[in-house]
Design a protein around this motif. Structure first.
Motif: not given
Length: 468
Positions: A24-28, A91-93, A145-155, A160-167
């Protein structure tokens, strides 16, 4: 709940946070990813689709893998696979590399999700399941519920690469806790893999998920890339059902267990819960954006009351489940979800925001409570060796329900909005979401009415009951 079980629950829940929040974090971030990686929206959608398909391929073989390598070893291996996939994603290019690395993530997550339930149910021995599930199902309820919020705050704050470092922190802490707190694996079994079952079931789940994922495009269910894989998936599911019933306890997933009423009712309700939760999670942020003019982050922040409501109800629902039984808790919880969704079926651009936020708070109370009886009662009376099969059945049911609910509500929204306008379109779609929940209320009557311990009965006795 004894001390050892609490330690096991803590180790598993921390690790499970990663895959349950990740999707859900990535979806946003999909539109931002399309721009940064110079890819079309159709291509970048595979960042989500590839992950979900990898989950679908992996979930059916988790029971067999557990018997072969042991629960603790499989859990830690799945965490490592998910960690590797997360780092590679950051690290995706280009878009194809990101999609490929998301598949790696999906393989790890697909092993973890059913294994989480299996290991805890086997360790609990039928004691205090309501309170246990109030802890274990927390990531499942809060992720969407909270995933989109976290994703939006990171963006909003960074790349966007920080979305995956959250894990990464979740996985690293999860590995340490698993090594220290999980009991060592006992003797493993050199079980033979049901190759025919795997060839039927994994592509079946993938076909259904892939077909449903394309429903939101122009043409809906009339598109060949929707009905062809969806139809093939349904046929393969039917083929697997026939094969599994003939193969009996040698099947990849023992479908004879669905003759056990608590599991059949739980799986059906998990399907509807997936539709209710994930389908509405498509409508809610979209309605805030299109009818009220908020951006993606603002829509995510407006969903926070739903998460707060979920947190408030969990411990109470767990105690009530152990005291009065799953039927009453599920029935009341689904009714609360349905009633709290009704205000959105009347809402428009001028509806007071405080009224909608209050409805979300109440809706969260229902959602937070409803997972607990559904995750507990399905395992009533099952033998220890049958628990992995039940975990896979309920996990696939929830996954397919979420995909189906999202697809159906998306098509309804598109059709109604095109003919009636956006406000009436959303109202029409929300009434369908209420209808899903009303059906769940009726099916809740099939759940056990009194709290029963999950007795690990002898396998021979359990097979006699199933055969009867």
């Amino acid at each position: 709940m004894d001390r050892d079980l609490k330690r096991l629950a803590a180790a598993l829940v921390v690790g499970a946070m990663a895959p349950l929040f990740d999707s859900t974090i990535v979806s946003v971030a999909l539109h931002g990813l399309a721009a940064d990686l110079h890819a079309s929206v159709d291509t970048i959608q595979w960042v989500t689709t590839g992950y979900l398909l990898a989950l679908g391929v992996t979930v059916p073989i988790v029971g067999w893998l557990q018997r072969r390598v042991g629960g603790k070893r499989l859990w830690m291996a799945a965490l490592v696979v998910f960690l590797i996939g997360s780092v590679l994603c950051s690290l995706a290019w280009n878009a194809p590399s990101l999609i490929a690395f998301r598949v790696v993530q999906g393989i790890g997550g697909g092993a973890m999700l059913p294994l989480l339930t299996t290991l805890l149910m086997q360790a609990a021995g039928g004691q205090g399941l309501g309170r246990l599930m109030s802890i274990v199902s927390l990531p499942t309820a809060l992720g969407p519920i909270l995933g989109p919020v976290i994703g939006g705050l990171i963006l909003a704050a960074g790349d966007w690469r920080w979305l995956f470092w959250v894990n990464v922190p979740f996985v690293l802490v999860g590995l340490v806790l698993a090594q220290r707190l999980m009991p060592a694996d006992g003797p493993t079994v050199r079980a033979r893999l049901d190759v025919v079952g795997l060839v039927l079931l994994s592509p079946a789940v993938v076909g259904v998920l892939y077909g449903l994922s394309d429903v939101t495009k122009d043409g809906g269910f009339a598109r060949i890339d929707v009905w062809a894989p969806l139809g093939a998936g349904v046929l393969l599911l039917a083929g697997f059902a026939g094969w599994a019933l003939r193969r009996r306890d040698g099947a990849l997933v023992d479908l004879r267990l669905l003759r056990h009423r608590p599991l059949a009712a739980s799986a059906s309700l998990m399907f509807l819960t997936g539709a209710t939760l994930y389908g509405a999670m498509l409508l809610l942020p979209l309605s805030f954006q299109e009818l009220r003019g908020t951006d993606a982050l603002g829509a995510g922040l407006l969903l926070i009351p739903q998460g707060v409501g979920s947190l408030l109800s969990r411990s109470i629902a767990g105690r009530l489940n152990d005291r009065v039984g799953g039927r009453a808790v599920a029935l009341v919880s689904f009714a609360v979800v349905g009633l709290a969704t009704v205000p959105f079926a009347y809402a428009g651009a001028a509806t007071p925001e405080w009224w909608l936020l209050l409805a979300l708070l109440v809706r969260g109370v229902g959602l937070g409570a409803v997972f607990i009886p559904l995750m507990a009662v399905g395992f009533v009376g099952l033998a220890r060796e049958e628990v992995p099969h039940a975990s896979i059945v309920t996990r696939i049911a929830q996954q397919l329900g979420g995909a189906a609910g999202t697809a159906v509500l998306a098509v309804i929204l598109q059709g109604a909005a095109a003919t009636l306008g956006p406000v009436a379109g959303f109202q029409h779609a929300f009434w369908w979401a209420v209808g899903f929940t009303a059906l769940a209320v009726v099916l809740s009557l099939l759940l056990p009415g009194r709290p029963e311990p999950v007795e690990q009965v002898p396998e021979a006795e359990r097979l006699e009951e199933v055969a009867a």
